[in-house]
Design an enzyme around this catalytic site. Structure first.
Site, PDB file in Angstrom:
ATOM      1  N   SER A   1      -8.879  45.971  46.257  1.00 15.46           N
ATOM      2  CA  SER A   1     -10.287  45.666  46.023  1.00 15.46           C
ATOM      3  C   SER A   1     -11.169  46.386  47.025  1.00 15.46           C
ATOM      4  O   SER A   1     -10.743  46.687  48.137  1.00 15.46           O
ATOM      5  CB  SER A   1     -10.537  44.154  46.123  1.00 15.46           C
ATOM      6  OG  SER A   1     -11.932  43.890  46.039  1.00 15.46           O
ATOM      7  N   HIS A   2     -12.410  46.642  46.619  1.00 19.99           N
ATOM      8  CA  HIS A   2     -13.404  47.187  47.535  1.00 19.99           C
ATOM      9  C   HIS A   2     -13.731  46.223  48.659  1.00 19.99           C
ATOM     10  O   HIS A   2     -14.273  46.613  49.674  1.00 19.99           O
ATOM     11  CB  HIS A   2     -14.707  47.478  46.775  1.00 19.99           C
ATOM     12  CG  HIS A   2     -14.672  48.772  46.044  1.00 19.99           C
ATOM     13  ND1 HIS A   2     -13.864  48.985  44.962  1.00 19.99           N
ATOM     14  CD2 HIS A   2     -15.337  49.932  46.255  1.00 19.99           C
ATOM     15  CE1 HIS A   2     -14.052  50.226  44.531  1.00 19.99           C
ATOM     16  NE2 HIS A   2     -14.938  50.825  45.291  1.00 19.99           N
ATOM     17  N   SER A   3     -13.435  44.953  48.420  1.00 21.52           N
ATOM     18  CA  SER A   3     -13.807  43.912  49.378  1.00 21.52           C
ATOM     19  C   SER A   3     -12.553  43.285  49.970  1.00 21.52           C
ATOM     20  O   SER A   3     -11.664  42.826  49.245  1.00 21.52           O
ATOM     21  CB  SER A   3     -14.647  42.858  48.651  1.00 21.52           C
ATOM     22  OG  SER A   3     -14.585  41.622  49.303  1.00 21.52           O
TER      23      SER A   3
END
Ligand code: ADP
Ligand code: ADP
Ligand code: MG
Ligand code: MG
Ligand code: MG
Ligand code: MG
Lengths: 130, 205, 130, 205
Positions: free
Chosen positions: C8-10
């Site tokens: 994930s980007h996060s």
């Protein structure tokens, strides 16, 4: 502007989805209700209801939820809302992360409740092919 | 015999079975049903304890429902929460619950669970205890049985329902992730529903 | 057992998805590669590659990714893998949260790589109706 | 004139345009393209600085590619990373780059970007600078132009490509979330690609 509410069993997911969504739509009203009342894994209809109320600025609210029991908590939270507000609070039938980002960008462009809901729904069709 | 006492007995019965319910949920879910329900009823009992002894049953049920909603955290929170809130409807303004009212309360609870969770009989949920219980209760009423006799058959039907959940595949809730692998395990929610009915029966008896 | 990798980007989403997935499948090999190398929002092909290697115990790996650029980073990470391993590392065309939970439970039951991938994919059809 | 120097010039040009690229990405993306690219090339320049001055171009390009891959964080990381790694192919073992080799490198880079991002011309991405650049380069070769002349037309075509991106809807990358609202804005990636080509041209010139 249509407000966005992110409901997840995990505080981390709710916060993470919000941070990704805001990256593309800085300052948009995105509210989270992650985890249980005591910070554990689960959902909390009371905080969901509060998030729905906070997210509404007159143009309605699109709600994103992760799993089946989050969906039930959303349904219950809506039942506890003022009926006029409940009318314009819509649960998206869409994946939480992909849908929330698309919906938040759509909402930040000033789109209608129906359009934002549709955009969230369309995120179901997002392809991931490496 | 007060509504407050009934809730206390039912709540304590659930709290006592915390480990058992959690173990059941460990097998086919995320292993928290007992924890959820115990936390829920501990919060409920704190709220009902401070109510006046003569609080009417409908108000008590609303307190139970809201208490569960605000503390359970799992699917059983909105489901049982809605069930108790809805059960408060048919007994509104009643001081004495007869068999017909009890049946109407049970059915309102079931309807609430179905509105919330969109499940039918046979999906391996709490409904597989509650719907047979309601059916048995209806039989009892038709045969002019007393409230206690009706409740006794309802408890028996719920227990049979729990056994039946061992034989079917979950198609709702977390256990549905396991598909065929959910067979052989009894449903935690059907079990907790039956524990509550049983405790209520033992209290009234 | 088929290993699971969450990209994930996060960081928060990656960790949150892992915590939800493990709730239903305690102890299953679920590895995360969230955020950029310096902890910001984005993806890091190098840590993705490492997660793929760590997640494989011989039966292959199913990878879940959030957005388009995560998909590209996954593609690149696979290109950098040992070709034999790359063969059995598959990106799921599925929503990250919903797919990861379904896939992890499926994998924890000892299902094949194809079955786990299919289960993740089927999560696209999960309905959320309140 | 060394490969190392070329990378330094190109990298510095990108780093100088950090704010501009970020502003472009703010309008139709997440506002980090300049930050990503500057971080990427700062990391790259640290890595290339320590290479021997006579390092061959192919190895330098691989260092650039890996440097971008490990530090950019956004879509441009795997895209440009793959582009540089692939460009290292056609110039392997070459000490001098002629027009045909340069064209082959550019095409390998484009192919890499397309393998990675599955985009075509006209989707409002870096490809809308790079593909016209390659086409112009090919025209130059056909007309027996020098490497520098070919590069000059390529730069012109890339600049035109950037202008063209203002007129089209994004269908790949984050800007595609904006659909029609992406019209009127130039693509950040097409812009950074053009900045790199321009810097390279100015260096060789
Ligand atoms: N859609 C539904 N309809 C009715 N009952 C359900 C539904 N989904 C789950 N349940 C019941 O909830 C029980 C699980 O409750 P619990 O473990 O507390 O929640 P969670 O699954 O969120 O962890 C299941 O055993 C089942 O009886
Ligand atoms: N699928 C793709 N193919 C080619 N280029 C793309 C693709 N997706 C995005 N891009 C390019 O990447 C640029 C954005 O890069 P950047 O902002 O660094 O990444 P991110 O979008 O992940 O934040 C876009 O302007 C576009 O030129
Ligand atoms: Mg549970
Ligand atoms: Mg739970
Ligand atoms: Mg960007
Ligand atoms: Mg970015």
């Amino acid at each position: 502007m249509v407000g966005i509410v992110i409901v997840s069993h995990s505080v981390k997911i709710a916060e993470g989805v919000k941070e990704l969504a805001l990256q593309m739509a800085k300052g948009h009203p995105v509210f989270t209700a992650g985890g249980t009342a005591d910070g554990g894994i689960g959902t909390d209809p009371i905080r969901i209801q509060e998030a729905m109320e906070a997210a509404n600025s007159g143009d309605g609210v699109v709600v994103m939820a992760d799993l089946g029991s989050a969906v039930m908590s959303v349904g219950l939270a809506k039942e506890m809302l003022d009926p006029d507000l409940a009318e314009v609070v819509k649960l998206a039938n869409a994946p939480i992360v992909e849908g929330a980002i698309a919906a938040t960008v759509e909402a930040s462009m000033g789109s209608s409740l129906e359009k934002v809901l549709q955009t969230a729904h369309d995120a179901r069709n997002m392809d991931k092919i490496d | 015999m007060t509504g407050k006492d009934a809730v206390k007995i039912v709540g304590q019965a659930v709290i006592e079975k915390k480990m058992f319910l959690t173990d059941l949920d460990q097998a086919i879910g995320d292993g928290d049903h007992g924890i959820n329900m115990a936390r829920g009823f501990e919060s409920v009992l704190q709220k009902t304890e401070v109510l006046p002894d003569d609080t009417d049953i409908s108000s008590i049920l609303k307190t139970v429902g809201m208490g569960l909603i605000s503390s359970v955290g799992g699917a059983s929170g909105p489901l049982y929460g809605t069930a108790f809130l809805r059960a408060a409807g048919p007994c509104k303004d009643k001081t004495n619950i007869d068999a017909n009212t009890a049946k109407a309360m049970l059915d309102a609870a079931i309807k609430g669970i179905q509105d919330r969770g969109k499940a039918q009989k046979g999906e391996k949920t709490m409904l597989d205890a509650l719907i047979p219980a309601s059916e048995a209760f209806a039989e009892g009423i038709k045969a002019d049985k007393t409230l206690l006799e009706c409740l006794s058959s309802a408890v028996q039907a719920a227990q049979d329902g729990v056994e039946y959940t061992k034989t079917i595949i979950a198609t709702k809730g977390r256990a549905s992730y396991l598909a065929e692998r959910s067979i052989g395990h009894q449903d935690p929610g059907a079990t907790s529903a039956t524990i509550m009915l049983t405790a209520l029966y033992n209290y009234i008896k």
